[in-house]
Scaffold this active site. Structure first.
Site, PDB file in Angstrom:
ATOM      1  N   HIS A   1       0.819  -1.224   0.000  1.00  0.00           N
ATOM      2  CA  HIS A   1       0.000   0.000   0.000  1.00  0.00           C
ATOM      3  C   HIS A   1       0.847   1.267   0.000  1.00  0.00           C
ATOM      4  O   HIS A   1       0.355   2.347  -0.328  1.00  0.00           O
ATOM      5  CB  HIS A   1      -0.935   0.003   1.210  1.00  0.00           C
ATOM      6  CG  HIS A   1      -2.037  -1.000   1.074  1.00  0.00           C
ATOM      7  ND1 HIS A   1      -3.317  -0.651   0.723  1.00  0.00           N
ATOM      8  CD2 HIS A   1      -2.035  -2.348   1.198  1.00  0.00           C
ATOM      9  CE1 HIS A   1      -4.061  -1.746   0.653  1.00  0.00           C
ATOM     10  NE2 HIS A   1      -3.302  -2.786   0.943  1.00  0.00           N
TER      11      HIS A   1
ATOM     12  N   ASP B   1       3.286   9.420  -0.914  1.00  0.00           N
ATOM     13  CA  ASP B   1       2.114   8.627  -0.530  1.00  0.00           C
ATOM     14  C   ASP B   1       1.965   7.481  -1.520  1.00  0.00           C
ATOM     15  O   ASP B   1       2.165   7.680  -2.718  1.00  0.00           O
ATOM     16  CB  ASP B   1       0.845   9.508  -0.601  1.00  0.00           C
ATOM     17  CG  ASP B   1      -0.115   9.242   0.544  1.00  0.00           C
ATOM     18  OD1 ASP B   1      -0.170   8.095   1.006  1.00  0.00           O
ATOM     19  OD2 ASP B   1      -0.820  10.189   0.958  1.00  0.00           O
TER      20      ASP B   1
HETATM   21  P1  ADQ Z   1      -3.298   6.176   4.664  1.00  0.00           P
HETATM   22  O1  ADQ Z   1      -1.891   6.652   4.783  1.00  0.00           O
HETATM   23  O2  ADQ Z   1      -4.053   6.019   5.905  1.00  0.00           O
HETATM   24  O3  ADQ Z   1      -3.352   4.799   3.829  1.00  0.00           O
HETATM   25  P2  ADQ Z   1      -5.263   7.393   2.708  1.00  0.00           P
HETATM   26  O4  ADQ Z   1      -5.123   6.642   1.451  1.00  0.00           O
HETATM   27  O5  ADQ Z   1      -5.464   8.839   2.484  1.00  0.00           O
HETATM   28  O6  ADQ Z   1      -4.018   7.264   3.677  1.00  0.00           O
HETATM   29  O7  ADQ Z   1      -6.502   6.811   3.489  1.00  0.00           O
HETATM   30  C1  ADQ Z   1      -6.965   7.437   4.617  1.00  0.00           C
HETATM   31  C2  ADQ Z   1      -8.399   7.033   4.919  1.00  0.00           C
HETATM   32  O8  ADQ Z   1      -8.683   7.414   6.246  1.00  0.00           O
HETATM   33  C3  ADQ Z   1      -9.400   7.722   4.030  1.00  0.00           C
HETATM   34  O9  ADQ Z   1     -10.472   6.858   3.771  1.00  0.00           O
HETATM   35  C4  ADQ Z   1      -9.857   8.923   4.876  1.00  0.00           C
HETATM   36  O10 ADQ Z   1     -11.179   9.299   4.670  1.00  0.00           O
HETATM   37  C5  ADQ Z   1      -9.694   8.401   6.282  1.00  0.00           C
HETATM   38  N1  ADQ Z   1      -9.248   9.491   7.173  1.00  0.00           N
HETATM   39  C6  ADQ Z   1      -8.039  10.066   7.224  1.00  0.00           C
HETATM   40  N2  ADQ Z   1      -7.992  11.028   8.152  1.00  0.00           N
HETATM   41  C7  ADQ Z   1      -9.201  11.071   8.709  1.00  0.00           C
HETATM   42  C8  ADQ Z   1      -9.795  11.879   9.728  1.00  0.00           C
HETATM   43  N3  ADQ Z   1      -9.119  12.837  10.370  1.00  0.00           N
HETATM   44  N4  ADQ Z   1     -11.082  11.649  10.033  1.00  0.00           N
HETATM   45  C9  ADQ Z   1     -11.762  10.688   9.392  1.00  0.00           C
HETATM   46  N5  ADQ Z   1     -11.271   9.908   8.426  1.00  0.00           N
HETATM   47  C10 ADQ Z   1      -9.999  10.087   8.079  1.00  0.00           C
HETATM   48  C11 ADQ Z   1      -2.386   3.896   3.263  1.00  0.00           C
HETATM   49  C12 ADQ Z   1      -1.342   4.524   2.329  1.00  0.00           C
HETATM   50  C13 ADQ Z   1      -2.034   5.312   1.208  1.00  0.00           C
HETATM   51  C14 ADQ Z   1      -3.012   4.394   0.469  1.00  0.00           C
HETATM   52  C15 ADQ Z   1      -3.916   3.659   1.421  1.00  0.00           C
HETATM   53  C16 ADQ Z   1      -4.740   2.606   0.720  1.00  0.00           C
HETATM   54  O11 ADQ Z   1      -0.463   5.367   3.050  1.00  0.00           O
HETATM   55  O12 ADQ Z   1      -1.081   5.849   0.302  1.00  0.00           O
HETATM   56  O13 ADQ Z   1      -3.803   5.169  -0.406  1.00  0.00           O
HETATM   57  O14 ADQ Z   1      -3.181   2.997   2.449  1.00  0.00           O
HETATM   58  O15 ADQ Z   1      -3.927   1.751  -0.028  1.00  0.00           O
END
Ligand code: ADQ
Length: 460
Positions: free
Chosen positions: A157, A365
């Site tokens: 990921h 990311d």
């Molecule tokens: P993350 O680093 O956690 O994931 P991301 O892909 O943006 O990053 O996913 C975050 C999820 O958490 C989203 O669904 C978002 O809505 C939710 N979220 C984040 N902050 C929040 C908050 N303050 N309140 C509520 N909800 C929140 C890892 C990798 C990424 C990759 C994903 C999936 O780092 O690059 O996209 O896995 O593979």
């Protein structure tokens, strides 16, 4: 039909909406296919024995959740240690933040062995096993050592850095060797796939057999790029739900005279938060027409708080926000609203929809699902603008976002200004293309494409 077995560090009840990209995406996958989800229970046993952990089984609808506890030492050295103090920083190109502590690696192997041992007792001969993320790179190798012959796929990921950076991990050869125990290794982006290809050919003398098959260490593995998506329809439905609508109305009311900019993420140094705040400050300085108007709502959910690098970041952010508000704020206008917490998933789309500009500007990311959620939540007739870091995996797909270099403070400020001034027609046109992008490669596409490739991968 084969049963699907998903293995990831954390397991979540797929019927409950959980924060975290991985939990959300996998919940969707298992809900459709049914099957077993295996991982750490989240429980840390004080004084337990390293490499040992009890297995718990629980039914969640059609899915069986199988979880193992970790003792305090394994949690410290496998999870906080090797996974999050070695692999996470290096995979995000941050050698400066890596800590190569001698005890970490042993714990990483030990916990992967424990997982393999416990998982093996639950496996059926025809299972298709899908292992997720950097915590579990050697899992297939450990399973194979115990005699498992099932098809096993791996999806990373987070980004895979270039060869020179990867080679900074003392066990890099061992880690990459372990990837060859899988039948298919998936990455988020073409850039990650290229880094893999270059590494295995340069460092492991791998033979490129074509079609992304590589032969090394007496084994063949197929690699591929499978950019993860979101469930666009489900997210659009959430947007029209009661909670999101309430959030939207309330915010619209409260900030009727302001232009809202929004940042949402886990509090993590990979997400580029200080850089974003500096750019916002530069915007207020350089373009004073935004004074009393532009308001940045920054929501950062608590993450890995037991680690010093994360508490340092928290302090840096609080001081940056305080300084901006102190220097520019007025009695009736606070430039930055910073919240260190989660927003309920049901309400999040309302926040996305009310924002004029989303600042999704990570330094690095794997993909970034917030960018895709923001697009899905917009009103196509009056959409907000997505500003996206060129260093997020999502930038390969979302070319109609305003792509930025998060390190370039002035350039970012200029782009924010451009986003705030963007005419309706351009906003609509960009949004239309972006929406098409996230629809074509949504989370169902991701799951099906990966599993189809895993089912078809030649073995050997
Ligand atoms: P993350 O680093 O956690 O994931 P991301 O892909 O943006 O990053 O996913 C975050 C999820 O958490 C989203 O669904 C978002 O809505 C939710 N979220 C984040 N902050 C929040 C908050 N303050 N309140 C509520 N909800 C929140 C890892 C990798 C990424 C990759 C994903 C999936 O780092 O690059 O996209 O896995 O593979």
């Amino acid at each position: 039909m084969s049963r699907l077995v998903v293995v990831s560090n954390r397991v979540a009840d797929p019927r409950k909406a959980a924060a975290g990209g991985l939990a959300v995406a996998l919940g969707d996958a298992l809900n459709t296919a049914g099957g077993l989800w295996f991982g750490w229970s989240g429980t840390v046993i004080a004084g337990g024995t390293p490499g040992e952990g009890e297995l718990h089984l629980q039914k969640a609808g059609t899915v069986t959740l199988a979880t193992v506890d970790l003792c305090a030492e394994d949690h410290a050295d496998y999870y906080l240690g090797y996974s999050n103090s070695v692999l996470w920083p290096v995979f995000h190109y941050r050698l400066d933040l890596a800590r190569f502590d001698a005890g970490y690696f042993g714990a990483y192997r030990r916990v992967n062995r424990l997982f393999a041992r416990q998982l093996l007792t639950r496996l059926l001969p025809d299972d298709i096993i899908w292992v997720h993320d950097y915590h579990l790179i050697p899992l297939a190798d450990e399973l194979r050592a115990l005699g498992a012959t099932q098809r096993i796929g791996f999806f990373l990921h987070v980004p895979l850095p270039p060869q020179q950076l990867l080679a900074a991990i003392p066990q890099h050869e061992w880690l990459m060797h372990a990837l060859f125990a899988y039948d298919l290794v998936g990455f988020q982006s073409e850039a990650d796939l290229q880094n893999f290809s270059r590494y295995v050919q340069a460092e492991a003398g791998a033979e490129d057999l074509g079609d992304n098959y590589y032969k090394a260490f007496g084994r063949t593995v197929q690699a591929g790029a499978f950019p993860i998506g979101i469930d666009v329809d489900e997210f659009a439905a959430l947007t029209h739900g009661k909670d999101a609508r309430e959030m939207y109305e309330r915010m619209k009311d409260e900030y009727s005279r302001r232009q809202l900019l929004l940042g949402v993420e886990r509090l993590d140094y990979s997400k580029g938060l200080p850089q974003r705040l500096r750019a916002f400050k530069a915007l207020l300085k350089k373009y004073p027409d935004n004074l009393r108007s532009a308001t940045l709502i920054q929501i950062a959910s608590p993450s890995r708080e037991a680690m010093d690098t994360y508490t340092d970041l928290l302090q840096e952010l609080e001081s940056l926000c305080g300084a901006i508000n102190g220097d520019f704020g007025e009695l009736d206008w606070m430039p930055v609203r910073y919240m260190h917490r989660n927003v309920a998933r049901k309400r999040l789309p309302g926040l996305y929809r009310v924002a004029r500009v989303a600042l999704v500007t990570p330094l690095r990311d794997g993909m970034n699902l917030v960018a895709k959620e923001f697009i899905a939540a917009q009103d196509p007739a009056d959409p907000g603008v997505l500003m996206l870091s060129r260093f997020a995996g999502a930038a390969e797909q979302l070319k109609d976002a305003l792509l930025v270099n998060p390190y370039d403070t002035d350039g970012m400020a200029d782009t924010i200004q451009r986003a705030l001034q963007m005419p309706l027609q351009e906003r609509q046109a960009r949004h239309q293309t972006l929406l098409k992008n996230i629809r074509e490669q949504d989370v169902h596409w991701w799951r099906m494409t990966f599993l189809k490739a895993l089912g078809a991968a030649a073995r050997g």
